[in-house]
Design an enzyme around this catalytic site. Structure first.
Site, PDB file in Angstrom:
ATOM      1  N   ARG A   5       0.841  -1.209   0.000  1.00  0.00           N
ATOM      2  CA  ARG A   5       0.000   0.000   0.000  1.00  0.00           C
ATOM      3  C   ARG A   5       0.874   1.257   0.000  1.00  0.00           C
ATOM      4  O   ARG A   5       0.459   2.317  -0.457  1.00  0.00           O
ATOM      5  CB  ARG A   5      -0.966  -0.005   1.210  1.00  0.00           C
ATOM      6  CG  ARG A   5      -1.829   1.248   1.309  1.00  0.00           C
ATOM      7  CD  ARG A   5      -3.129   1.043   2.087  1.00  0.00           C
ATOM      8  NE  ARG A   5      -2.925   0.371   3.358  1.00  0.00           N
ATOM      9  CZ  ARG A   5      -2.373   0.924   4.448  1.00  0.00           C
ATOM     10  NH1 ARG A   5      -1.952   2.176   4.412  1.00  0.00           N
ATOM     11  NH2 ARG A   5      -2.231   0.230   5.551  1.00  0.00           N
ATOM     12  N   TYR A  56     -15.351  15.979 -17.136  1.00  0.00           N
ATOM     13  CA  TYR A  56     -15.724  14.565 -17.113  1.00  0.00           C
ATOM     14  C   TYR A  56     -16.861  14.379 -16.094  1.00  0.00           C
ATOM     15  O   TYR A  56     -16.833  14.978 -15.002  1.00  0.00           O
ATOM     16  CB  TYR A  56     -14.503  13.735 -16.711  1.00  0.00           C
ATOM     17  CG  TYR A  56     -14.823  12.270 -16.599  1.00  0.00           C
ATOM     18  CD1 TYR A  56     -15.038  11.502 -17.743  1.00  0.00           C
ATOM     19  CD2 TYR A  56     -14.940  11.648 -15.363  1.00  0.00           C
ATOM     20  CE1 TYR A  56     -15.363  10.167 -17.648  1.00  0.00           C
ATOM     21  CE2 TYR A  56     -15.260  10.305 -15.263  1.00  0.00           C
ATOM     22  CZ  TYR A  56     -15.470   9.576 -16.407  1.00  0.00           C
ATOM     23  OH  TYR A  56     -15.794   8.259 -16.316  1.00  0.00           O
ATOM     24  N   LYS A 113      -7.404   5.362 -20.200  1.00  0.00           N
ATOM     25  CA  LYS A 113      -7.572   5.784 -21.580  1.00  0.00           C
ATOM     26  C   LYS A 113      -6.273   5.539 -22.369  1.00  0.00           C
ATOM     27  O   LYS A 113      -5.898   4.399 -22.541  1.00  0.00           O
ATOM     28  CB  LYS A 113      -8.043   7.237 -21.609  1.00  0.00           C
ATOM     29  CG  LYS A 113      -9.192   7.526 -20.610  1.00  0.00           C
ATOM     30  CD  LYS A 113     -10.472   6.763 -20.911  1.00  0.00           C
ATOM     31  CE  LYS A 113     -11.500   6.758 -19.790  1.00  0.00           C
ATOM     32  NZ  LYS A 113     -11.888   8.060 -19.260  1.00  0.00           N
TER      33      LYS A 113
HETATM   34  C1  LIG Z   1     -12.438   8.520 -18.035  1.00  0.00           C
HETATM   35  C2  LIG Z   1     -12.075   9.860 -17.563  1.00  0.00           C
HETATM   36  C3  LIG Z   1     -11.915  10.131 -16.195  1.00  0.00           C
HETATM   37  C4  LIG Z   1     -12.190   9.104 -15.110  1.00  0.00           C
HETATM   38  O1  LIG Z   1     -11.284   8.064 -15.152  1.00  0.00           O
HETATM   39  P1  LIG Z   1     -11.579   6.570 -14.625  1.00  0.00           P
HETATM   40  O2  LIG Z   1     -10.309   5.872 -14.936  1.00  0.00           O
HETATM   41  O3  LIG Z   1     -12.760   6.062 -15.404  1.00  0.00           O
HETATM   42  O4  LIG Z   1     -11.865   6.658 -13.184  1.00  0.00           O
HETATM   43  C5  LIG Z   1     -11.508  11.411 -15.832  1.00  0.00           C
HETATM   44  N1  LIG Z   1     -11.290  12.371 -16.745  1.00  0.00           N
HETATM   45  C6  LIG Z   1     -11.456  12.150 -18.072  1.00  0.00           C
HETATM   46  C7  LIG Z   1     -11.196  13.269 -19.041  1.00  0.00           C
HETATM   47  C8  LIG Z   1     -11.849  10.900 -18.530  1.00  0.00           C
HETATM   48  O5  LIG Z   1     -12.017  10.693 -19.825  1.00  0.00           O
END
Ligand SMILES: *Cc1c(COP(=O)(O)O)cnc(C)c1O
Length: 416
Positions: free
Chosen positions: A69, A122, A230
């Site tokens: 952790r 987001y 992403k």
């Molecule tokens: C997907 C996304 C998030 C959130 O991320 P997670 O990995 O789904 O928690 C935050 N900001 C943007 C611009 C995103 O596309």
């Protein structure tokens, strides 16, 4: 030997990993372990002194491995490699983009503080700000795409809480319309509210462009955040997040992460190490394909408007900001179809190669309808102000052959 500065993409296979510590394995193994054995009790004591900030690090000393952790080789190597792209002192990886974002907001905001943030955001970030931060008494000002920087300054002044301004939170380019916010201008604005004992922090969600095409820390931001789900992960097979910044701020982020316990798992970190090796070629190809797709859509009679950074008009403030802070137009293309929800759904339902799904940045192309999907939680007037309407479709372009992508778009548009 001559010094040579390797580019980040050349270092993604080897940087920070010592094969001799892992039986000579060329690849970093998965350190699937919860705890680490101390050589001596004295060593354990010394590691904890650093981990709990009981004394300063001596010049060459590194924090020893204690417990997963707190630290783990997969996380540490991943964090070191991510630092190279953004030229950051330090990085912390999280179990999701949302945990990276919420940890930063929790660490640097307290009841009574003022937060200024850009729209659109987001959906998850928007929810956290509107519902959670509101509940703990953090005041917020949401900036709309049409607000000029002078208007934002006026809003801060008129709020009567300018002395409480603690953070400016930006998402640029913004999801789903690629709206650009000038990071440098907002950093200058934030600096006007610095005092002797506080610096107003600028945090930027760089998920759409990063870590390749935009480097917010170089534009004056203090913290850069990612949904690593992403482009960094890039294969739609993991959920993760990252935060980068200077050593002082990152110590605070990492300390809160230790106590929230929302670090990424060793296995997911290992998957991301593998992803980083192809980050540059994936994102290059995705951007190349996106440019072809945007050009094609621009000229299609059933398309009303294309939201793509490569198509911004010269002489506008957004174009100037884009040229200043981005080195490529990226791989997210949104467009208004002629018609409304019915036409948008017909198009989405007839795609064959491009999959109908939310998320973005993966190797496969995806399409979705922001108004009824990713941005369904945003109230209707705000949706309008952000151009999130019935006719808007968002595409995340992948690494496929461009001819196949154009074929798919054409046949689906024909069905409308
Ligand atoms: C997907 C996304 C998030 C959130 O991320 P997670 O990995 O789904 O928690 C935050 N900001 C943007 C611009 C995103 O596309």
């Amino acid at each position: 030997m001559k010094e040579h500065d390797f580019n980040p993409e050349s270092l993604m296979m080897t940087y920070g990993y010592k094969p001799e510590l892992s039986e000579g394995a060329i690849k970093c193994p998965i350190f699937q372990t919860s705890t680490f054995v101390f050589k001596t009790a004295e060593e354990g004591k010394a590691f904890f002194e650093l981990a709990y900030g009981l004394r300063e690090k001596s010049p060459k000393e590194e924090l020893g491995l204690i417990y997963s952790r707190i630290n783990n080789p997969n996380l540490e190597i991943l964090e070191n490699r991510l630092c190279l792209w953004d030229k950051a002192d330090d990085c912390a990886v999280f179990e999701s983009g949302m945990s990276a974002i919420s940890t930063v907001l929790l660490e640097f905001l307290k009841p009574g503080d003022l937060l200024v943030y850009s729209n659109p955001l987001y959906g998850g970030t928007d929810h956290f700000i509107q519902h959670f931060l509101d509940k703990i008494g953090v005041h917020t000002i949401g900036v709309m795409p049409h607000h000029s920087i002078e208007e934002v300054k006026q809003m801060i002044e008129e709020s009567g809480k300018s002395d409480k301004l603690a953070m400016v939170y930006l998402e640029t380019p913004a999801n789903p319309t690629n709206h650009i916010v000038d990071i440098e201008k907002y950093s200058e604005l934030a600096a006007q509210y610095n005092t002797e004992d506080k610096k107003v922090l600028v945090a930027v969600d760089n998920t759409y462009m990063g870590p390749l095409w935009q480097h917010p820390l170089q534009c004056g931001a203090d913290l850069v955040l990612y949904s690593a789900t992403k482009y960094i992960g890039g294969h739609s097979d993991l959920i993760a997040g990252a935060v980068l910044g200077n050593a002082e701020l990152m110590l605070r982020v990492k300390t809160l992460r230790t106590f929230l316990g929302n670090m990424v798992s060793p296995h997911t970190a290992w998957l991301m190490l593998r992803s980083l090796e192809t980050l540059k070629i994936r994102m290059d190809q995705q951007t190349k394909n996106a440019q072809v797709v945007a050009e094609y859509l621009k000229n299609h009679p059933k398309v009303e408007k294309v939201y793509y950074l490569g198509l911004l008009k010269e002489g506008t403030t957004t174009y100037d900001a884009y040229k200043k802070q981005c080195s490529a137009p990226g791989a997210m293309v949104s467009f208004d179809i002629v018609g409304g929800e019915k036409e948008a759904f017909l198009f989405l339902n007839h795609l064959q190669l491009i999959k109908l799904a939310v998320s973005l940045g993966g190797t496969e192309s995806l399409a979705e309808h922001p108004k009824t999907m990713t941005h369904a939680g945003v109230d209707e007037t705000q949706q309008q102000e952000m151009s999130v309407t019935d006719k808007l479709i968002r595409l995340s372009i992948g690494v496929e052959n461009e001819k196949d992508l154009l074929w798919d778009l054409e046949q689906a548009l024909d069905k409308v």
